[in-house]
Motif scaffolding. Structure first.
Motif, mmCIF file in Angstrom:
data_model
loop_
_atom_site.group_PDB
_atom_site.id
_atom_site.type_symbol
_atom_site.label_atom_id
_atom_site.label_comp_id
_atom_site.label_asym_id
_atom_site.label_seq_id
_atom_site.Cartn_x
_atom_site.Cartn_y
_atom_site.Cartn_z
ATOM 1 N N LEU A 155 0.632 -1.193 -0.050
ATOM 2 C CA LEU A 155 -0.061 0.057 0.065
ATOM 3 C C LEU A 155 0.821 1.157 0.043
ATOM 4 O O LEU A 155 0.215 2.336 -0.548
ATOM 5 C CB LEU A 155 -0.907 -0.126 1.029
ATOM 6 C CG LEU A 155 -1.845 1.116 1.444
ATOM 7 C CD1 LEU A 155 -2.954 1.103 0.108
ATOM 8 C CD2 LEU A 155 -2.872 0.828 2.640
ATOM 9 N N TRP A 157 3.432 1.945 -1.747
ATOM 10 C CA TRP A 157 3.633 2.394 -3.187
ATOM 11 C C TRP A 157 2.722 3.086 -3.650
ATOM 12 O O TRP A 157 2.842 4.173 -4.506
ATOM 13 C CB TRP A 157 3.864 1.101 -3.868
ATOM 14 C CG TRP A 157 5.355 0.483 -3.690
ATOM 15 C CD1 TRP A 157 5.741 -0.435 -2.867
ATOM 16 C CD2 TRP A 157 6.471 1.121 -4.337
ATOM 17 N NE1 TRP A 157 6.914 -0.802 -2.812
ATOM 18 C CE2 TRP A 157 7.439 0.191 -3.829
ATOM 19 C CE3 TRP A 157 6.982 1.861 -5.569
ATOM 20 C CZ2 TRP A 157 8.766 0.098 -4.098
ATOM 21 C CZ3 TRP A 157 8.322 2.008 -5.766
ATOM 22 C CH2 TRP A 157 9.121 1.052 -5.105
ATOM 23 N N GLY A 158 1.376 2.957 -3.354
ATOM 24 C CA GLY A 158 0.116 3.751 -3.701
ATOM 25 C C GLY A 158 0.401 4.971 -2.955
ATOM 26 O O GLY A 158 -0.120 6.149 -3.676
ATOM 27 N N PHE A 249 -1.598 -4.737 -5.814
ATOM 28 C CA PHE A 249 -0.999 -3.449 -5.584
ATOM 29 C C PHE A 249 0.281 -3.307 -6.100
ATOM 30 O O PHE A 249 0.813 -2.096 -6.685
ATOM 31 C CB PHE A 249 -1.061 -3.360 -3.897
ATOM 32 C CG PHE A 249 -2.529 -3.061 -3.353
ATOM 33 C CD1 PHE A 249 -3.555 -2.741 -4.530
ATOM 34 C CD2 PHE A 249 -2.917 -2.833 -2.041
ATOM 35 C CE1 PHE A 249 -4.880 -2.420 -3.786
ATOM 36 C CE2 PHE A 249 -4.104 -2.636 -1.563
ATOM 37 C CZ PHE A 249 -5.072 -2.600 -2.625
ATOM 38 N N PHE A 253 0.731 -0.377 -8.469
ATOM 39 C CA PHE A 253 1.688 0.800 -7.872
ATOM 40 C C PHE A 253 2.986 0.977 -8.102
ATOM 41 O O PHE A 253 3.572 2.289 -8.361
ATOM 42 C CB PHE A 253 1.224 0.820 -6.533
ATOM 43 C CG PHE A 253 -0.238 0.852 -5.917
ATOM 44 C CD1 PHE A 253 -0.884 1.607 -6.775
ATOM 45 C CD2 PHE A 253 -0.487 0.158 -4.938
ATOM 46 C CE1 PHE A 253 -2.374 1.590 -6.341
ATOM 47 C CE2 PHE A 253 -1.967 0.472 -4.388
ATOM 48 C CZ PHE A 253 -2.709 1.242 -5.208
#
Length: 267
Positions: A155, A157-158, A249, A253
């Motif tokens: 997450l 990286w998002g 993800f 991402f």
């Protein structure tokens, strides 16, 4: 030295730089650990008496949700840190160095993962104090912590994408709060998803945060065998669902964050 090895080596240097920053500004670590402790105490002693989970001590039900919420909020540090570095011109200084461009993102996400490890350790000790217990084997418990941290890493990286887009920590904090807050509360983190009404129940059942929380509960042994099976596949197989979300993800991402970084530094 190959490009991948170079990127990893440079990323380790950036991660060390970020960890040294925490050492020099200990307030960053202090406040990131105080918040989850506050949530544990608040829900265990204030709300715990009014939330009934049949056949279970609410504190055992609670801790997996608190762990998930904390590591998700911990993932936002990546975006906030990148926005701060962009605002202060640190990224521009990195551009002048002979280093891999991906090193900044690798180092930032890795250092924030290590920060999450420290927070999880502190939370675990707090949970044990208020009555939480792990009822599974050592390796299952270890897998529970690993899956929480792995999800947070994917997450982050998002969050990096958002941090590179807004270029201001204040704007990032406001933007991330709008997304993260409903994700962590419209889920099975603090109440059973079956008790939520209509559309909220459906959202909670397919919310990745619910899958991570259910996976952690399963691996920590904090479940009630008398509970009927979940209505949806994602919560009947929470560990596999979480791993699928992690792969998705990272696949989405990582390249988007890398492209956004190149775009941001070329302005």
């Amino acid at each position: 030295m190959s490009a991948v090895t170079q990127a990893l080596a440079d990323g380790a240097v950036v991660a060390k730089r970020n960890l040294i920053k925490i050492k020099r500004v200990p307030d960053l670590l202090v406040f990131s650990t105080l918040q989850p402790i506050m949530f544990v105490l608040l829900f265990a002693y204030v709300f715990g008496g009014s939330i009934d989970i049949p056949g279970m001590d609410y504190r055992e039900f609670l801790m997996a949700g608190i762990f998930t919420q904390t590591v998700v909020f911990g993932a936002t540090i990546t975006g906030s840190g990148l926005a701060d570095d962009m605002q202060k011109g640190v990224i521009d200084r990195f551009r002048s160095l002979p280093m891999a461009r991906s090193a900044v993102l690798i180092g930032r996400t890795t250092s924030d993962l290590l920060n999450n490890v420290i927070v999880v350790v502190v939370m675990s000790l707090t949970g044990l104090v208020v009555g939480w217990r792990i009822n599974s084997s050592f390796f299952e418990a270890l897998a529970g912590f690993a899956i929480l941290l792995l999800f947070a890493y994917s997450l982050s990286w998002g969050m990096a994408i958002v941090g590179l887009m807004v270029r201001s920590p204040e704007v990032f904090n406001n933007a991330s709060f709008i997304v993260i807050f409903p994700l962590t509360f419209i889920a099975n983190t603090f109440v059973q998803e079956s008790k939520l009404p209509g559309v909220l129940k459906t959202f909670a059942e397919w919310n990745p945060v619910s899958a991570v929380t259910a996976a952690a509960r399963e691996l920590f042994g904090n479940t009630n065998p008398a509970f009927p099976p979940a209505d949806v596949w994602s919560l009947r197989h929470p560990v596999l669902t979480t791993l699928i979300w992690v792969v998705v993800f990272l696949a989405v991402f990582v390249p988007l964050a890398t492209r956004q970084y190149r775009k941001a530094v070329s302005r």
